[in-house]
Design an enzyme around this catalytic site. Structure first.
Site, mmCIF file in Angstrom:
data_model
loop_
_atom_site.group_PDB
_atom_site.id
_atom_site.type_symbol
_atom_site.label_atom_id
_atom_site.label_comp_id
_atom_site.label_asym_id
_atom_site.label_seq_id
_atom_site.Cartn_x
_atom_site.Cartn_y
_atom_site.Cartn_z
ATOM 1 N N GLY A 24 1.010 -1.194 -0.238
ATOM 2 C CA GLY A 24 -0.019 -0.220 -0.242
ATOM 3 C C GLY A 24 0.528 1.493 -0.041
ATOM 4 O O GLY A 24 2.115 1.208 0.269
ATOM 5 N N PRO A 27 -0.858 8.114 3.097
ATOM 6 C CA PRO A 27 -0.449 9.900 2.804
ATOM 7 C C PRO A 27 0.695 9.545 3.506
ATOM 8 O O PRO A 27 0.767 9.328 4.953
ATOM 9 C CB PRO A 27 -1.993 10.115 3.956
ATOM 10 C CG PRO A 27 -2.225 8.893 3.452
ATOM 11 C CD PRO A 27 -1.279 7.423 3.338
ATOM 12 N N GLY A 30 -0.571 11.961 8.956
ATOM 13 C CA GLY A 30 -1.411 11.208 9.467
ATOM 14 C C GLY A 30 -1.766 11.648 10.669
ATOM 15 O O GLY A 30 -1.367 13.653 11.667
ATOM 16 N N GLY A 32 -2.381 12.081 14.798
ATOM 17 C CA GLY A 32 -2.383 11.736 15.841
ATOM 18 C C GLY A 32 -4.025 11.092 17.566
ATOM 19 O O GLY A 32 -4.291 12.217 16.603
ATOM 20 N N ASP A 60 -3.590 7.407 13.195
ATOM 21 C CA ASP A 60 -2.247 7.019 13.958
ATOM 22 C C ASP A 60 -2.456 6.727 15.150
ATOM 23 O O ASP A 60 -2.861 7.246 16.481
ATOM 24 C CB ASP A 60 -1.074 7.588 14.516
ATOM 25 C CG ASP A 60 0.180 6.818 14.938
ATOM 26 O OD1 ASP A 60 0.887 5.961 14.791
ATOM 27 O OD2 ASP A 60 -0.019 7.609 16.316
ATOM 28 N N LYS A 93 -0.894 -0.235 17.424
ATOM 29 C CA LYS A 93 0.338 -0.648 18.340
ATOM 30 C C LYS A 93 0.170 -1.683 19.266
ATOM 31 O O LYS A 93 -1.005 -1.373 20.123
ATOM 32 C CB LYS A 93 1.203 0.650 18.451
ATOM 33 C CG LYS A 93 0.964 1.867 17.828
ATOM 34 C CD LYS A 93 1.883 2.970 18.290
ATOM 35 C CE LYS A 93 1.605 4.178 17.645
ATOM 36 N NZ LYS A 93 0.520 4.915 17.531
ATOM 37 N N HIS A 126 5.107 -0.941 20.184
ATOM 38 C CA HIS A 126 4.841 0.710 20.531
ATOM 39 C C HIS A 126 6.131 0.813 21.126
ATOM 40 O O HIS A 126 7.114 2.194 21.206
ATOM 41 C CB HIS A 126 3.798 0.587 21.535
ATOM 42 C CG HIS A 126 3.120 2.038 22.174
ATOM 43 N ND1 HIS A 126 1.999 1.994 22.156
ATOM 44 C CD2 HIS A 126 3.796 2.976 21.945
ATOM 45 C CE1 HIS A 126 1.285 3.415 22.183
ATOM 46 N NE2 HIS A 126 2.527 4.032 21.762
HETATM 47 N N1 LIG Z 1 5.028 5.655 19.133
HETATM 48 C C1 LIG Z 1 4.436 5.879 20.595
HETATM 49 O O1 LIG Z 1 5.269 6.344 21.556
HETATM 50 C C2 LIG Z 1 3.913 7.664 20.200
HETATM 51 C C3 LIG Z 1 3.983 9.136 21.030
HETATM 52 C C4 LIG Z 1 3.242 10.126 21.316
HETATM 53 C C5 LIG Z 1 2.892 10.531 20.212
HETATM 54 N N2 LIG Z 1 2.414 9.699 19.670
HETATM 55 C C6 LIG Z 1 1.655 9.775 18.408
HETATM 56 O O2 LIG Z 1 1.720 11.062 18.116
HETATM 57 C C7 LIG Z 1 0.885 11.448 18.237
HETATM 58 C C8 LIG Z 1 1.180 13.257 18.340
HETATM 59 O O3 LIG Z 1 1.483 13.795 19.416
HETATM 60 P P1 LIG Z 1 1.481 14.961 20.511
HETATM 61 O O4 LIG Z 1 -0.152 14.504 20.556
HETATM 62 O O5 LIG Z 1 1.800 14.568 21.900
HETATM 63 O O6 LIG Z 1 2.059 15.865 19.751
HETATM 64 P P2 LIG Z 1 1.726 16.343 18.690
HETATM 65 O O7 LIG Z 1 1.211 16.428 17.868
HETATM 66 O O8 LIG Z 1 3.117 16.994 18.774
HETATM 67 O O9 LIG Z 1 1.054 18.490 18.943
HETATM 68 C C9 LIG Z 1 -0.433 18.364 19.264
HETATM 69 C C10 LIG Z 1 -1.127 19.405 20.279
HETATM 70 O O10 LIG Z 1 -0.377 20.458 19.363
HETATM 71 C C11 LIG Z 1 -1.849 21.854 18.806
HETATM 72 N N3 LIG Z 1 -1.899 21.685 17.348
HETATM 73 C C12 LIG Z 1 -1.727 20.995 16.261
HETATM 74 N N4 LIG Z 1 -2.376 21.428 15.073
HETATM 75 C C13 LIG Z 1 -2.077 22.690 15.703
HETATM 76 C C14 LIG Z 1 -1.681 23.866 14.592
HETATM 77 N N5 LIG Z 1 -2.266 23.778 13.441
HETATM 78 N N6 LIG Z 1 -1.671 25.571 15.573
HETATM 79 C C15 LIG Z 1 -1.238 25.489 16.896
HETATM 80 N N7 LIG Z 1 -2.042 24.238 17.717
HETATM 81 C C16 LIG Z 1 -1.601 22.992 16.811
HETATM 82 C C17 LIG Z 1 -2.712 20.046 19.038
HETATM 83 O O11 LIG Z 1 -4.055 21.037 19.803
HETATM 84 P P3 LIG Z 1 -5.704 21.712 18.735
HETATM 85 O O12 LIG Z 1 -6.521 20.177 18.965
HETATM 86 O O13 LIG Z 1 -6.298 22.523 19.728
HETATM 87 O O14 LIG Z 1 -5.036 21.548 18.090
HETATM 88 C C18 LIG Z 1 -2.242 20.101 20.639
HETATM 89 O O15 LIG Z 1 -2.057 20.775 22.028
HETATM 90 C C19 LIG Z 1 -0.045 11.647 19.776
HETATM 91 O O16 LIG Z 1 -1.216 11.866 18.929
HETATM 92 C C20 LIG Z 1 0.024 10.084 18.677
HETATM 93 O O17 LIG Z 1 -0.868 9.550 17.203
HETATM 94 C C21 LIG Z 1 3.189 8.460 19.434
#
Ligand SMILES: NC(=O)c1ccc[n+]([C@@H]2O[C@H](COP(=O)([O-])OP(=O)(O)OC[C@H]3O[C@@H](n4cnc5c(N)ncnc54)[C@H](OP(=O)(O)O)[C@@H]3O)[C@@H](O)[C@H]2O)c1
Length: 341
Positions: A24, A27, A30, A32, A60, A93, A126
């Site tokens: 596949g 995109p 993604g 989060g 994700d 995960k 994970h």
């Molecule tokens: N594999 C792993 O161990 C692991 C660990 C951590 C995270 N993750 C994955 O990564 C994803 C993203 O990480 P994250 O959610 O911690 O952090 P992030 O995506 O870096 O930040 C999310 C924050 O940014 C704000 N935001 C998003 N777009 C914006 C924009 N255009 N302007 C201003 N603010 C904005 C959001 O608020 P609003 O909702 O108000 O827009 C939210 O509070 C997670 O959701 C998860 O799927 C994976």
């Protein structure tokens, strides 16, 4: 000329780069779906539905986020609204307490059922070690029987992913939260090499060696916390507590492009070869995040100035401190000398 909302989404779809994977095409941006403790499962499910409406096709997910059932209902709705399953790209995960072969298979089947799909596009280990702590416990709730990384244990988990791939339940295999030496060992012993590595990646934490290694090995890097996770209450703080989107260099470039600094982080990630997965529940923000990779790129000079603001500042350290005596990810190698056991 057709200017209906549907045709705008189709145009955007065409413009979003898709990365060819083992099976596949993924995109490049993604959504989060980890809501931490400030976004309810219902809010996240609503955001997934809204994001699909504006053109997201890559989500994700993870069992430990505790919201796959709600997100599954949204995905079902998205497909009922006419998006074909093969046009969606869904990650999940396996969590750290499900690393034995049988538990991996059961966990994958639970995610499939909750997400209401019959295969997962990209399934990750994970974290590369087992533990039996509740997901977000503090150090006082440590389980004394838990132990750091043991290579042969990770291989048992990985072989279960290989089995799931053979059964057609997962199309691509991923690692997450790896260090470079752990990834090297896994590649040496695996029958199926990882297709992707999900790693913390943002301007203040660039992991250049690991990133370069993944690209060289043709393992697609997926960047988590691409904006430095500004809204997450429990994220670890930088010494001066400046988030990536407050960094003066990012702010200055954002001003020049007349966009929010978040958009600069996404463009930068995309331009260095990462697939970023920003989380947002704000429709204006998540639409802008998706569109970012289709609009004018950063100049070489701007890219260079962002390279220079790396603070080697890892925000997500929670799992490491579950072991007494571990102060860094690297410490986990040495606690019981089990690197290659
Ligand atoms: N594999 C792993 O161990 C692991 C660990 C951590 C995270 N993750 C994955 O990564 C994803 C993203 O990480 P994250 O959610 O911690 O952090 P992030 O995506 O870096 O930040 C999310 C924050 O940014 C704000 N935001 C998003 N777009 C914006 C924009 N255009 N302007 C201003 N603010 C904005 C959001 O608020 P609003 O909702 O108000 O827009 C939210 O509070 C997670 O959701 C998860 O799927 C994976």
């Amino acid at each position: 000329m057709n200017t209906s909302p549907e045709s705008n989404i189709e145009i955007l779809q065409e413009l979003i780069p898709k990365i060819p994977m083992r099976q596949g095409k993924m995109p490049v941006v993604g959504m989060g779906t980890f809501g931490s403790d400030h976004v309810s499962n219902e809010q996240m499910a609503e955001a997934v539905l809204g994001a699909a409406e504006v053109g997201y096709r890559h989500f994700d997910c993870a069992e430990v986020y505790g919201n796959e059932a709600e997100i599954g209902a949204s995905l079902e709705q998205v497909m009922a609204n006419g998006v074909a399953r093969e046009d969606l790209w869904i990650n999940s995960k396996v969590w750290n307490n499900n690393h034995s072969a049988k538990d991996v298979i059961d966990a994958c089947k639970r995610s499939l059922e909750d997400l209401r799909i019959d295969y997962i596009d990209l399934y990750f280990v994970h974290w590369p070690f087992r533990n039996f702590h509740p997901p977000f416990c503090d150090v006082n709730a440590r389980n004394p029987d838990s132990h750091p990384y043991v290579h042969r244990e990770l291989m048992e988990t990985w072989e279960a992913l290989e089995f799931l791939h053979g059964e057609g339940l997962i199309k691509n295999l991923g690692t997450s939260n790896m260090t470079l030496p752990k990834l090297e060992l896994l590649i040496k012993d695996a029958s199926i090499k990882p297709d992707a590595n999900e790693m913390e990646l943002h301007p203040h934490f660039q992991q250049p060696e690991l990133l370069e290694y993944c690209i060289r090995q043709e393992i697609q890097p997926i960047g988590y916390c691409p904006l430095g996770s500004p809204g997450r209450p429990e994220r670890d703080r930088t010494p001066d507590d400046t988030t990536d989107i407050e960094d003066p260099v990012i702010v200055q470039i954002a001003t020049a492009h007349n966009v929010h600094p978040a958009i600069i982080c996404i463009k930068w990630a995309h331009q260095i070869g990462i697939a970023p997965i920003p989380m947002s529940t704000n429709p204006r923000n998540y639409y802008a995040n998706l569109k970012a990779v289709t609009e004018d790129p950063l100049t070489d000079e701007e890219m260079k100035s962002i390279s220079a603001i790396d603070k080697n500042c890892r925000l997500i350290k929670g799992q490491v401190f579950l072991w007494e005596g571990a102060n860094s990810w690297e410490d986990l190698w040495d606690l019981d000398g089990t690197i290659t056991k």
